[in-house]
Every structure is written in structure tokens, then in C-alpha cells.
Write an enzyme that holds these catalytic residues in place. Structure first.
Site: not given
Ligand code: LLP
Length: 518
Positions: A400-403, A439, A443, A470, A499
């Protein structure tokens, strides 16, 4: 004397009233299991021994390093989540060394580099940046990305906007089909948390993929976007969701994964006569960042292996049938054997659960973040999983990949607002920042950035690319080599289809970039 008896040379030492910690450099010693066991057994006569490893030692080198310790505050923050086993400062004041888990070494080195060593134009000490010297030109790195080929179309779709995500649905479809055509899989699902744009969902459905959702709203989004979809093609895997969400999902007829024994024990009546998947924590995490590794006691997901033996009784008591086991060990990695390891761990749990016929190995399939880096070897993964199936014909496999499905198909476009120099630094401001793409801030993720308006002009200047939010962390890219750029130019942030928009926010009340499809 004990170390000497075993022919071992100690590298670093740190002592306190109760503890002596030493490191053994495997390059200077032969550290096979029997040598270490003999050492531990001899030392045990003198003290309590604990063997820690594998470790990496990470050294900051420089003359008079003591004088810069006050500047290292920020660097120490990087170690916040990591165990430091030993710190040592050489008497000659030339290095400062940390011993940490080996798995963290590469990441910390690159983050410390970013923090302590800044590339500036024509730096007399460091010289040109790595990127200046070796950044592969697109032609050298193989296939041209779609956004180079479709530049004119992109710019005209962007029009007069300040910022927008743009999705190339043909690229999304191509990646969905690549997953869908893996022969080892009985079912390929798309994890919609990566990108839930209705146009993307329709393309992915047309390519034959099913869907993995983690909230009621995601399930509803799929059903609105793809009318008539068989609910059996939706797998719903909530985590710490309220009881009402499970009741709703069962009434809707979607497949349900429980990831906690609590659910079966506290609400057994809900599951009478139902088929369920159970998410297992295999104890082995993988992924591009600590926040996306989902295994082990520090992670909130899944039934740990040590509780798996209690599953059969809990399901029987609830009158439910466990038909599938599920694990997702982390996100954004390239380690083909890891999915096979997950399958083996799940097969081990299934040995005590005769009704299980499906193993869902989660997502996590990485996508290279820099041009020129090798992509995940999907064919090798397919072969490895097919070999597993041959040995375990009882199970069908799901992924079940997303990326993997959406990352490369999306870019973030944003207009240059202002430029400024500050000492040796050049800042290039964009109309949107961490409110659209969090991201890099969250990360330390790397996204390639190019000036789409001046794609063919020589890249001569090193910029820090920032947004209008800011927060000092509102940086989309450090030390990026770009052509001399002007207010109004359109910059492109690549690999932003996964994402990106789904994690955007209205921080500072600035609306995040909207979404357009090509
Ligand atoms: N299945 C489950 C149960 C998951 O939790 C996830 C991702 C996936 C599948 C899909 O993983 P993928 O194939 O996309 O790696 N925001 C982070 C990624 C978080 C992933 C969360 N779970 C990032 O931007 O890197």
C-alpha cells in the site's frame, strides 16, 4: 590488561565514579563474536559489562575546537532524540567526538554539516560546493523529469498565481501502473494520505489500484471522488480513533484493520461475525527520518510481537475472524529485503492464526530526492516477494504505497518575492513556504529547486530559499545553486506530489498553495 590479553586496542575512553566506557574500532581490531564474548566473560570477573553496538563515532575536527563549543548549542539539539554513549575531547584540542548508534551516523553527519559548514560564494577555505562541482546535469542523470518537457504548459497553467501545486496525472498514472503490474501482489492499494486530490484518486483508481485510508474523512473522499467504487476495495486502518469511527466503517462495509488489542477487548460486541485485519509491530523500523519509522516500543502503532500470541483468544472471544495481517515499518526507504523480512515476521504471527490468508506489507517505497540517485528497484522487490510467495503459498500479498505513486508527479511552483544579501549569505524569498511544504522544516527533507523561468540559464549563485512565514525554520532549501533570479520569476520545487499539500497549513493565516492538475 584484559583488553591487552585479547589483543584489543581501545580507541576512546570516558570515565566517571561508577562507569568506564571504552570504544573498540572495528577497523583497528578484529571484533568477531567469539572475541567479544571472550572479552566480556573475562571482564565480568571485575565489573558489570554491557556491550553497546553497532555504534558510530562522529568527530568535529578543527584547531582550537574548545573555543567554538559555545557555538555548538544548535548542533547539540540534533542529538536530542539520540542516545549519546560517550563524548570525548582530545587533549590536543583538535577534535570533539560523540559515539552514537551507527544507524544515525550518516544522517547526523549531513545535518551537522548543514549546520556548521555553510557554503558561501567563492569561499576561500571550502571552495566550490559539492553541488557546483558534481550536480548531474539532467541529461547525464537519465530520463528528463516531466516538468522540463512540459515547462511551457506548466507556466501557462500557473498563469498569474503566486503559488500552486501542479500534478501531472500521466506521471501519477505511470507510477500507479508500475505498482499495479507487480506480479507478486494480489492487490495494490494507494495510501491516500500522501495526496488526496480527487483528480489523483480518479487516475489511481483507473489504473486499477485499491485504496488505504486512515480516517473517516479519507474514506469519504475516496467514495466521493470515485463513485461506484466497491467498498471492498477500501482498507481502513485507523490508529487511536474513537469507537464511533470503527462502528461507522463496519456499517459502510469497508475492510477494517485494528491495530491494538484494546479494541477487541473493550468493544468485542462490535466485531461479532466480522472479518478483520490486524496491524502488527514487527519491531523493525525503516525510513528517511525518525518521525516516519513506525516500529518498536517508542512507536504508537500496531500489536507488538510479544502480544501477538494473545490475538487468537481475543478475536475468538469477540467472535471475529482475523483474515489479514498488516505491517507498515516506515516511509521513504529503498531496502528491498526489508519488505521480505516484514512478510516473514507476519507469516510467523499467522502460524497461530489459521484464518489469515493475506499479508499486507504496508508502503514505504522510497523515491530519490536528488537527480542522479538510483530509484528503488521495483523489479527486484517483485522478484523477492514472488520468491516469498513460492515458499509460503498460503498467503496472498498486498502493498500500500503512497509516496511512490504521487511524489514525482507533483511540483510546487512559487513566485520570487524579494532577494537580499546578508553578509556572505544570499536569501531568495518565495510567496509560499512551510505553510505549503513543511517537509524540509519537519524532516530536513531535500527537494530539488530550479528556476523554471530561467531553466536554461547557468546556475551561478548559492541561495538560501525561504518562504514568508515568521519562523526561522521556514527554509525550503539551503545552499541552492540557481541562476541570478529576479522578483516575479517562478521557482519549482520538485518531488512535491507526496505529503505536500496534504500536510499544508494556514499558519500565519497565509493560505497554502492551491492545486492544479495537468
Ligand atoms: N500504510 C500505512 C499504514 C502508513 O502509515 C503509511 C504512511 C503508508 C502506508 C504509506 O507510506 P509511503 O508509501 O507513502 O511511504 N509525512 C511523511 C510520511 C509519513 C508516512 C505515514 N504513513 C513524509 O513526508 O515523508
Amino acid at each position: 590488561a584484559v583488553f591487552k590479553d585479547h589483543g584489543l586496542s581501545v580507541d576512546l575512553v570516558s570515565t566517571s565514579e561508577t562507569n568506564v566506557t571504552v570504544t573498540l574500532d572495528p577497523q583497528a581490531n578484529s571484533l568477531d563474536e567469539s572475541v567479544l564474548q571472550a572479552l566480556v566473560s573475562d571482564l565480568s570477573g571485575l565489573c558489570k559489562v554491557r556491550l553497546i553496538g553497532p555504534c558510530a563515532s562522529l568527530s568535529l575536527l578543527g584547531r582550537n575546537i574548545r573555543a567554538i563549543i559555545h557555538q555548538l548549542g544548535e548542533a547539540f539539539e540534533l542529538f536530542e532524540e539520540q542516545k549519546i554513549y560517550l563524548v570525548s575531547q582530545a587533549a590536543n584540542d583538535l577534535n570533539f567526538t560523540f559515539v552514537i548508534d551507527e544507524a544515525q551516523g550518516d544522517r547526523l553527519v549531513s545535518q551537522l554539516h548543514d549546520l556548521l559548514i555553510r557554503a558561501t560564494a567563492a569561499d576561500p577555505v571550502m571552495g566550490p560546493t559539492w553541488e557546483q562541482l558534481y550536480a548531474p546535469r539532467p541529461v547525464e542523470s537519465g530520463e528528463e523529469p516531466w516538468w522540463r518537457r512540459r515547462r511551457e504548459e506548466l507556466l501557462s497553467a500557473f498563469g498569474k498565481r503566486d503559488a500552486a501545486y501542479v500534478y501531472d496525472l500521466a506521471t501519477v498514472e505511470q507510477h500507479a501502473r508500475a505498482i499495479g503490474s507487480m506480479k507478486s501482489l494480489s492487490r495494490a492499494l494507494y495510501a491516500i494520505k500522501a495526496n488526496s486530490h480527487p483528480g489523483v484518486l480518479r487516475r489511481v483508481a483507473a489504473a486499477g489500484l485499491s485504496f488505504e485510508c486512515v480516517s473517516r474523512q479519507e474514506v469519504e473522499r475516496v467514495r466521493e471522488s470515485v463513485p461506484g467504487l466497491d467498498p471492498d476495495r477500501i482498507l481502513f486502518t485507523p490508529n487511536f480513533a474513537p469507537r464511533s469511527e470503527y462502528e461507522w466503517a463496519l456499517a459502510e462495509g469497508v475492510r477494517l484493520t485494528v491495530d491494538n488489542l484494546y479494541i477487541l477487548r473493550a468493544w468485542p460486541e462490535m466485531f461479532r461475525g466480522r472479518d478483520l485485519f490486524v496491524r502488527i509491530d514487527t519491531g523493525q523500523g525503516h525510513g528517511h527520518h525518525q518521525h516516519v519509522r513506525t516500529a518498536g516500543a517508542h512507536s504508537k502503532f500496531g500489536v507488538p510481537l510479544f502480544e501477538a500470541g494473545e490475538l487468537a483468544a481475543a478475536a475468538d472471544a469477540a467472535g471475529a475472524r482475523i483474515v489479514g495481517l498488516h505491517a507498515h515499518t516506515g516511509s521513504g526507504h529503498f531496502d528491498v529485503p526489508s519488505w521480505v523480512e516484514t512478510a516473514k515476521a507476519l507469516a510467523g504471527v499467522a502460524a497461530g492464526l489459521p484464518s489469515v490468508d493475506t499479508l499486507d506489507l504496508g508502503g514505504g517505497l522510497g523515491v530519490p530526492d536528488r537527480p542522479g540517485r538510483a530509484p528503488l528497484d521495483l523489479a527486484a522487490l517483485d522478484r523477492a516477494l514472488a520468491a516469498f510467495r513460492e515458499q509460503h503459498p498460503r498467503f496472498q500479498l498486498w502493498l500500500e504505497p503512497g509516496r511512490f505513486v504521487v511524489a514525482a508527479g507533483g511540483v510546487l511552483l512559487a513566485r520570487v518575492t524579494q532577494l537580499k544579501g546578508k553578509g556572505a549569505f544570499r536569501y531568495l524569498g518565495l510567496a509560499t513556504g512551510m505553510n505549503s511544504l513543511i517537509r524540509p522544516a519537519l524532516y530536513g527533507a531535500y527537494h530539488e529547486i530550479v528556476n523554471l523561468t530561467r531553466l536554461d540559464e547557468p546556475a551561478e549563485h548559492v541561495f538560501t530559499v525561504v518562504g514568508p512565514i515568521c519562523e526561522s525554520g521556514d527554509v525550503l532549501g539551503h545552499d541552492r545553486l540557481l541562476p541570478p533570479s529576479r522578483e516575479g520569476d517562478v521557482l519549482l520545487v520538485a518531488n512535491a506530489g507526496a505529503y505536500g499539500s496534504v500536510m499544508s497549513s494556514h499558519y500565519n493565516l497565509r493560505p497554502p498553495a492551491g492545486e492544479i492538475t495537468l
